[in-house]
Design an enzyme around this catalytic site. Structure first.
Site, PDB file in Angstrom:
ATOM      1  N   ASP A  70      39.931  -0.861 -31.102  1.00  0.00           N
ATOM      2  CA  ASP A  70      39.730  -0.042 -29.836  1.00  0.00           C
ATOM      3  C   ASP A  70      39.734   1.534 -30.474  1.00  0.00           C
ATOM      4  O   ASP A  70      40.075   1.724 -31.641  1.00  0.00           O
ATOM      5  CB  ASP A  70      40.809  -0.299 -28.850  1.00  0.00           C
ATOM      6  CG  ASP A  70      40.479   0.257 -27.512  1.00  0.00           C
ATOM      7  OD1 ASP A  70      39.511   1.174 -27.431  1.00  0.00           O
ATOM      8  OD2 ASP A  70      41.011  -0.342 -26.610  1.00  0.00           O
TER       9      ASP A  70
HETATM   10  C1  NOJ Z   1      39.152   2.728 -25.175  1.00  0.00           C
HETATM   11  C2  NOJ Z   1      38.887   1.471 -24.149  1.00  0.00           C
HETATM   12  O1  NOJ Z   1      40.195   0.757 -24.178  1.00  0.00           O
HETATM   13  C3  NOJ Z   1      37.883   0.446 -24.796  1.00  0.00           C
HETATM   14  O2  NOJ Z   1      37.642  -0.568 -23.665  1.00  0.00           O
HETATM   15  C4  NOJ Z   1      36.392   1.276 -24.752  1.00  0.00           C
HETATM   16  O3  NOJ Z   1      35.632   0.391 -25.186  1.00  0.00           O
HETATM   17  C5  NOJ Z   1      36.735   2.253 -25.724  1.00  0.00           C
HETATM   18  N1  NOJ Z   1      37.780   3.404 -25.119  1.00  0.00           N
HETATM   19  C6  NOJ Z   1      35.402   3.015 -25.941  1.00  0.00           C
HETATM   20  O4  NOJ Z   1      35.102   3.702 -24.845  1.00  0.00           O
END
Ligand code: NOJ
Length: 738
Positions: free
Chosen positions: A261
């Site tokens: 993430d």
């Molecule tokens: C953080 C989020 O938790 C995740 O779901 C997402 O894909 C990423 N940011 C990228 O935007």
């Protein structure tokens, strides 16, 4: 059960339905197999320098590229700059992509065909835009905590329902040619403190609840997984060898790659050796700290990370790219996340949104057949949730405000609305045809609402409850909801209207359960319509149900409690050490708590009778062992029992029923929940017609996780088979003796 596809629409509705564009077609490309993909990946790998390899596994940095995540191209093997983009209900940051129903709403249709089609359309739009990896679908959060901010991005707190939905979505997406990314792995059940907190999940609970749907994702050949922000049992998810190497790659035999993430990576060496395969976005959000790139190169040269580990990362990434055929003429990304522009890629995909908006609606109360409406003389439509926000549906970045009608939550899992049909828009269109007079009060002021409602034949009150990702705080909700009440004093609005109008219909748009007690037994509230998070076609789907163009067929994908405390789970500060097998209906059953509306509940305009239960086959007892496929030990996926039941539409109109199968494990399985969902069908039947529900039980469906033996074990004794219209409306029972 997909056989009974009789048209559901009554004649009056057909004209409206045929005004829609032709049914959009699903893309069906053959997805290759991992063995073939690995052969290609190995041959490409042999032509790469260490430098090339490092650039394949390291993102280019925050906002360094058109997509939310990017890696560098490697020309020598024809490998592109990889484009990774959110998200689970539509392409983020593009105007003209479809805003599909949210995951939780897709789940409430219990319609596998629609869920798969939704995945396929999502993937087709991503591909047209040159997106290689679409960051979804979501099975974490699972939904342990009803106020969890991102539950709506996923499907249901029931792992079986989520497992089916995530697998169908992944297959649909990857057939369209995009790589799916199952996220967030694992134990990220709340927004508060998500980047520091630990989820201390016992092994059996991990397997039977949280890992379960991810197992389905692996079995569906998900190209990639995203590890989550939180720690699990003391170590961060993205460097946790226990969950990445041991559970995912060894136990489940996952062949794809794990990406972090965004900024969820904490170390260079620990993450590499812990099982991370790609770091995203490649730097921190200040664009400074870069944990792989040159740092990983030095770690390899210094011997802290084996060259073979880096080769494994690259092999996995390349294999996934070959698996879905992205080496053959894949489009290049031409949109820009950081400057939202128009790209019309939605085609006719609105047909899926309309069908889900309609078929995901759950009718909770309908006194004396108040619904469907039939050419009423006058209606009052009340509440800010009845209209598109005056500033526009996309006024707030990442939908981080709750002004007009609610059709998705907020955060990275959102899309721009290409348009949004609000309840009032669609009701007005219908009223014009019927000659119905409409009065409105499109704010949430109780007095004004009551004034509008006083002299109308019916009052439709629209209320909502929103939540999202923690980087935006909306009206005091820091991602997670502060309570299970409707926003903007919705209860007071309903009560004021019901005090003056004897035919009050409540329409609720919500990210998850709400407490309905303040008005549910009010005799003037004649109908409660749970309209979920339906996406851009919201009002149209609602009118289909309110006026009976279709009979409601959605069922709750979670329990609606009488009191918030009944769920027994809360957002915590610091580490979360309260994890057991009893979430949602498993807890209500075990503790004998009466819910207001149980998991799987939903009314229809017709009636269904259940008869003729048959049960064939039985599994052998003991642990599952032997060869592995994607998803773990092969025999776990074998169908071992087939259950059938006859379902008859015994009412007066066409409708669709969701017969559900629950299993109670024998007492030799320690401390198992009283019953667990292990099968469902969606059967569409004309009035008077009958169909057969068929439930195929896999070995896994009849097993529990034995931590001591580290195996899925089929216990001996009597298994209870319950088939019914909800988790508490059981119509047929039988048993399997092992
Ligand atoms: C953080 C989020 O938790 C995740 O779901 C997402 O894909 C990423 N940011 C990228 O935007």
């Amino acid at each position: 059960m997909r056989a009974y596809l009789v048209p559901l629409l009554a004649t009056a509705a057909l004209s409206r339905a045929s005004a829609l564009p032709n049914e959009a077609k699903q893309e069906k490309r053959a997805v290759s197999d991992w063995a073939t993909a690995y052969t290609k990946a190995n041959s490409a790998l042999s032509r790469l320098s260490l430098n090339d390899k490092i650039s394949i596994v390291t993102g280019t940095g925050w906002q360094a590229g058109n997509c939310v995540g990017n890696t560098k191209a490697v020309g020598s093997i024809g490998y592109p700059s990889l484009c990774l983009q959110d998200g689970p209900l539509g392409v983020r940051y593009v105007l003209g992509a479809t805003a599909f129903a949210a995951g939780v709403h897709a789940a409430s249709t219990w319609d596998r065909d629609l869920i798969r089609e939704r995945g396929n359309f999502l993937g087709a739009e991503a591909k047209q835009l040159g997106i290689h990896v679409q960051l979804g679908p979501v099975a974490g959060p699972l939904g342990k905590i009803p106020t969890g901010g991102r539950n709506w991005e996923g499907f249901s707190p029931d792992p079986y329902l989520t497992g089916i939905a995530i697998a169908d979505t992944i297959e649909g997406m990857q057939e369209a040619g995009v790589q799916a990314c199952a996220k967030h792995y694992i134990g990220n059940e709340q927004e508060r403190g998500r980047e520091q907190m630990g989820s201390n999940i016992p092994d059996r609970v991990m397997h039977e609840l949280y890992l379960w749907p991810f197992m389905d994702a692996v079995h569906a050949n998900a190209a990639s997984f995203m590890c989550s922000y939180n720690k699990i049992n003391g170590s961060y998810a993205c460097e946790n060898g226990g969950i990445l190497n041991r559970l995912l790659k060894e136990e489940l035999n996952f062949q794809g790659y794990v990406l972090s993430d965004w900024n969820a990576q904490h170390t260079t060496v620990g993450s590499a050796n812990g099982g991370l395969d790609m770091t995203m976005p490649g730097s921190d959000f200040e664009k400074r700290n870069i944990l792989w790139g040159p740092a990983l190169q030095s770690a390899v040269q210094g011997g802290q990370v084996q060259q073979s580990r880096v080769d494994d990362m690259v092999r996995r990434i390349l294999a996934a790219w070959y698996l879905v055929g992205q080496d053959q003429g894949y489009p290049t990304a031409t949109f820009n996340s950081w400057r939202i522009g128009q790209r019309d890629v939605g085609g006719n995909h609105r047909t899926n949104v309309r069908a889900m908006a309609r078929d995901g609606i759950v009718l909770l109360k309908n006194t004396d057949n108040a619904l469907p409406l039939s050419k009423p003389k006058s209606i009052a439509v009340i509440g800010s949730d009845a209209i598109v926000a005056p500033r526009g549906a996309n006024a707030c970045a990442d939908r981080g405000c709750n002004d007009g009608t609610l059709a998705m939550g907020w955060g990275s899992g959102t899309a721009e609305f290409p348009y949004l049909v609000a309840p009032l828009d669609a009701i007005r269109t219908q009223a014009q045809k019927d000659g119905t007079t409409i009065t409105t009060s499109t704010n949430d002021n109780a007095q004004q609402g009551a004034n509008a409602a006083r002299n109308a034949d019916y009052a439709i009150v629209c209320i909502n409850s929103d939540s999202g990702e923690g980087y935006i705080i909306v009206e005091g909700n820091a991602g997670d909801r502060i309570n299970l009440d409707p926003w903007h004093n919705g209860n007071a609005l309903v009560q004021a209207v019901a005090a003056v109008n004897k035919k009050t219909i409540v329409v609720i748009h919500s990210v998850g359960p709400l407490i309905l007690e303040p008005y549910i037994d009010n005799p003037n509230v004649v109908a409660v319509v749970w309209a979920g998070l339906p996406g851009q076609e919201s009002g149209n789907g609602l009118v289909d149900i309110l006026y009976g163009a279709a009979s409601p067929s959605g069922k709750l994908p979670y329990t609606i409690a009488k009191r918030a405390n009944d769920y027994g789970t809360n957002i915590v500060s610091g580490d979360d050490s309260q994890w057991d097998l009893f979430i949602d209906y498993r807890r209500f059953d075990q503790q004998n708590i009466t819910p207001r509306f149980e998991f799987g509940f939903g009314l229809s305009y017709t009636n269904f009778t259940y008869s003729d239960l048959t049960i064939e086959g039985k599994p052998t007892s003991g642990p599952a062992t032997g060869a592995k496929i994607s998803g773990g030990v092969k025999v776990l996926w074998d169908d071992v029992v087939t259950v059938t039941a006859k379902i008859t539409n015994s009412g007066g109109v066409a409708g669709a029923e969701v017969p559900q199968l629950y299993i109670g494990l024998p007492s030799s399985a320690p401390q198992a929940p009283p019953k667990q969902l292990r099968g469902f069908n969606k059967i569409k039947l004309e009035a008077g017609a009958s169909g057969t529900a068929t439930f195929k039980l896999r070995r896994r469906d009849l097993s529990y996780w034995d931590s001591g033996r580290q195996a899925w074990v089929v216990p001996t004794g009597d298994f209870t088979v319950s088939v019914g219209a909800s988790s508490r409306d059981i119509r047929l029972t039988g048993k399997i003796t092992v």
